[in-house]
Design a protein around this motif. Structure first.
Motif, short mmCIF file in Angstrom:
data_model
loop_
_atom_site.label_atom_id
_atom_site.label_comp_id
_atom_site.label_asym_id
_atom_site.label_seq_id
_atom_site.Cartn_x
_atom_site.Cartn_y
_atom_site.Cartn_z
N TYR A 117 -41.36 -91.14 32.44
CA TYR A 117 -40.82 -89.72 31.98
C TYR A 117 -40.31 -89.09 33.29
CZ TYR A 117 -43.47 -90.31 27.74
OH TYR A 117 -44.14 -90.44 26.57
N VAL A 118 -39.53 -88.01 33.24
CA VAL A 118 -38.99 -87.38 34.18
C VAL A 118 -39.31 -85.93 34.12
CG1 VAL A 118 -36.80 -86.30 35.42
CG2 VAL A 118 -37.05 -88.85 34.61
N PHE A 119 -39.98 -85.25 35.13
CA PHE A 119 -40.32 -83.76 34.86
C PHE A 119 -39.06 -82.94 35.33
CE2 PHE A 119 -41.85 -79.94 36.86
CZ PHE A 119 -42.85 -79.38 35.65
N ALA A 120 -38.76 -82.10 34.24
CA ALA A 120 -37.40 -81.30 34.54
C ALA A 120 -37.41 -80.15 33.96
CB ALA A 120 -36.31 -82.18 33.55
N ASP A 121 -36.32 -79.19 34.25
CA ASP A 121 -36.20 -77.79 33.89
C ASP A 121 -36.01 -77.86 32.29
OD1 ASP A 121 -34.79 -75.38 33.08
OD2 ASP A 121 -34.71 -75.02 35.14
N PRO A 122 -36.51 -77.32 31.50
CA PRO A 122 -36.53 -77.29 30.15
C PRO A 122 -35.20 -76.71 29.75
CG PRO A 122 -38.26 -75.66 30.54
CD PRO A 122 -37.99 -76.47 31.98
N ALA A 123 -34.69 -75.84 30.53
CA ALA A 123 -33.36 -75.06 29.94
C ALA A 123 -32.35 -76.08 30.17
CB ALA A 123 -33.26 -73.77 30.70
N THR A 124 -32.37 -76.70 31.41
CA THR A 124 -31.13 -77.50 31.92
C THR A 124 -31.34 -78.87 31.74
OG1 THR A 124 -31.75 -77.37 34.02
CG2 THR A 124 -30.36 -75.62 33.10
N GLN A 125 -32.56 -79.55 31.57
CA GLN A 125 -32.92 -80.75 31.52
C GLN A 125 -32.67 -81.52 32.90
OE1 GLN A 125 -32.04 -82.96 28.14
NE2 GLN A 125 -33.07 -81.45 26.84
N THR A 126 -32.33 -80.73 33.92
CA THR A 126 -32.34 -81.45 35.15
C THR A 126 -33.77 -81.62 36.01
OG1 THR A 126 -32.04 -79.21 36.24
CG2 THR A 126 -30.04 -80.45 35.65
N SER A 127 -33.75 -82.58 36.44
CA SER A 127 -34.92 -83.08 37.49
C SER A 127 -35.64 -81.91 38.25
CB SER A 127 -35.11 -84.52 37.84
OG SER A 127 -34.13 -84.69 38.82
N ARG A 128 -36.91 -81.78 38.28
CA ARG A 128 -37.66 -81.08 39.19
C ARG A 128 -38.56 -81.95 39.96
NH1 ARG A 128 -38.78 -75.31 36.49
NH2 ARG A 128 -36.67 -74.39 36.87
N PRO A 129 -39.07 -81.73 41.23
CA PRO A 129 -40.05 -82.42 41.74
C PRO A 129 -41.61 -82.24 40.98
CG PRO A 129 -38.89 -81.22 43.31
CD PRO A 129 -38.42 -80.82 42.08
N VAL A 130 -42.24 -83.24 40.75
CA VAL A 130 -43.45 -83.14 40.14
C VAL A 130 -44.36 -82.21 40.78
CG1 VAL A 130 -45.58 -84.10 39.44
CG2 VAL A 130 -43.43 -85.57 39.13
N PRO A 131 -45.22 -81.14 40.29
CA PRO A 131 -45.72 -79.99 41.01
C PRO A 131 -46.90 -80.75 41.83
CG PRO A 131 -45.10 -79.00 38.87
CD PRO A 131 -44.74 -80.53 38.80
N ALA A 132 -47.35 -80.28 42.89
CA ALA A 132 -48.42 -80.81 43.54
C ALA A 132 -49.58 -80.87 42.73
CB ALA A 132 -48.66 -80.24 45.00
N VAL A 133 -49.87 -79.61 41.98
CA VAL A 133 -51.07 -79.51 41.32
C VAL A 133 -51.37 -80.41 40.14
CG1 VAL A 133 -50.09 -77.47 39.71
CG2 VAL A 133 -52.75 -77.88 40.07
N PHE A 134 -50.00 -80.71 39.61
CA PHE A 134 -49.92 -81.72 38.52
C PHE A 134 -50.22 -83.04 38.93
CE2 PHE A 134 -47.01 -83.30 34.76
CZ PHE A 134 -48.25 -83.49 34.06
N ARG A 135 -49.52 -83.73 40.21
CA ARG A 135 -49.74 -84.69 40.85
C ARG A 135 -51.29 -84.98 40.81
NH1 ARG A 135 -46.14 -87.92 43.74
NH2 ARG A 135 -44.60 -86.10 43.56
N ALA A 136 -51.74 -84.00 41.55
CA ALA A 136 -53.28 -84.16 41.73
C ALA A 136 -54.04 -84.23 40.69
CB ALA A 136 -53.78 -82.85 42.72
N LEU A 137 -53.92 -83.48 39.55
CA LEU A 137 -54.59 -83.40 38.30
C LEU A 137 -54.63 -84.96 37.61
CD1 LEU A 137 -54.32 -80.82 35.45
CD2 LEU A 137 -54.44 -83.19 34.99
N LEU A 138 -53.38 -85.61 37.48
CA LEU A 138 -53.17 -87.05 37.26
C LEU A 138 -53.72 -87.95 38.00
CD1 LEU A 138 -49.07 -86.78 36.35
CD2 LEU A 138 -51.20 -86.98 34.65
N GLN A 139 -54.00 -87.86 39.17
CA GLN A 139 -54.43 -88.52 40.24
C GLN A 139 -55.79 -88.71 40.25
OE1 GLN A 139 -52.37 -87.62 43.91
NE2 GLN A 139 -50.72 -89.13 43.61
N GLY A 140 -56.15 -87.66 40.03
CA GLY A 140 -57.75 -87.21 39.79
C GLY A 140 -58.26 -87.68 38.70
#
Length: 289
Positions: A117-140
């Protein structure tokens, strides 16, 4: 493909039963359905992390878009098989996330694959960096960290998030009187709020002292998207613990229609006949401490 995972490698497993419509002329699950099984399990994975998907993505200011899916078939699932689909986040890049998936019948692995999966802007569907809080949540989550914080406090502290959640569940969902979003008893009650790793309130309940050394649990509400994910049970257990810590010898509650089995699994037993309240039949139940 990354390392092929065994059942014990997955913290999250999603149970399914093969339906008649998913079996082909060879009397085995049609190959394309395994991707549906994986995708359905991903939705359960978000619930296991106490994440209401749409609200969480809105808060993270993005969304997830499928980029690639691969499946390898080892054996076939058949009609009426009870299987478990394991999902785990294996790798997080700058904007992409790799999930490993496998379907098991008992200990036997039938199918495995990967979802990107690619994390992206929902309006343009262009990729965005995975937010740090989301990254930490998944890893945790993959490391075994708890997904909820159970906060105990007064109505003055939790009135806004707890009241909003009650209104969503009691008033909008079930059509009950707005009184259930807050009443005079709230000021003297102890309140528990379940908060996920994004700081979202996803469950709440209150505890009232009543006569005879008993305590009463009420206003238990869970985000509709997280039912049967363990949130309600954790809130209930914390409320029971608070009652015990305060010296109560018994906990009482009124179970709404359909919720009796949930409370019974937590040790509550019916007490007499059901009663009429606010247009519903409620079953008195109690637990000795």
């Amino acid at each position: 493909m990354t390392a092929i995972r065994q059942r014990a490698d997955f913290r999250y497993l999603d149970r399914l039963r093969v339906r008649w419509a998913e079996v082909d002329m060879q009397k085995i699950v049609f190959n394309a359905h395994y991707l549906m099984y994986f995708d359905t399990a991903v939705a359960g994975y978000w619930r296991a992390m106490a994440l209401p998907y749409h609200e969480a993505m809105e808060q993270l200011q993005g969304d997830l878009y499928a980029r690639k899916a691969t499946v390898e078939y080892e054996a076939s699932a058949r009609y009426d098989d009870v299987c478990d689909v394991g999902i785990r986040c294996a790798r997080i890049g700058n904007s992409s996330m790799l999930f490993e998936a496998a379907l098991f019948r008992g200990p036997e692995r039938l199918v495995h694959g990967e979802l990107v999966y690619v994390f992206a802007d929902p309006a343009t569907q262009t990729s965005r960096p995975v937010p740090a809080v989301f990254r930490a949540l998944l890893q945790g989550f993959e490391q075994g960290d708890p997904v909820l914080e159970l906060r105990c406090g007064s109505w003055g502290e939790w009135s806004r998030p707890a009241g909003t959640l009650r209104e969503e569940v009691f008033v909008r969902e079930h059509g009950l009187p707005p009184l259930l979003a807050g009443d005079a008893d709230d000021e003297r009650a102890v309140h528990v709020l379940a908060v996920n790793r994004l700081g979202m309130a996803v469950g709440t309940g209150r505890l009232l002292a009543v006569a005879g050394g008993a305590a009463r649990i009420g206003r238990l509400a869970v985000h509709p998207g997280l039912r049967r994910s363990g949130v309600g049970l954790q809130v209930l257990q914390r409320l029971v613990g608070e009652a015990r810590d305060r010296g109560a010898g018994r906990v009482e509650l009124l179970a709404a229609p359909g919720t009796e089995p949930f409370y019974a699994r937590a040790g509550f037993t019916p007490q007499g006949a059901s009663i009429e309240m606010d247009g519903s039949r409620l079953q008195p139940m109690a637990l000795a401490l």
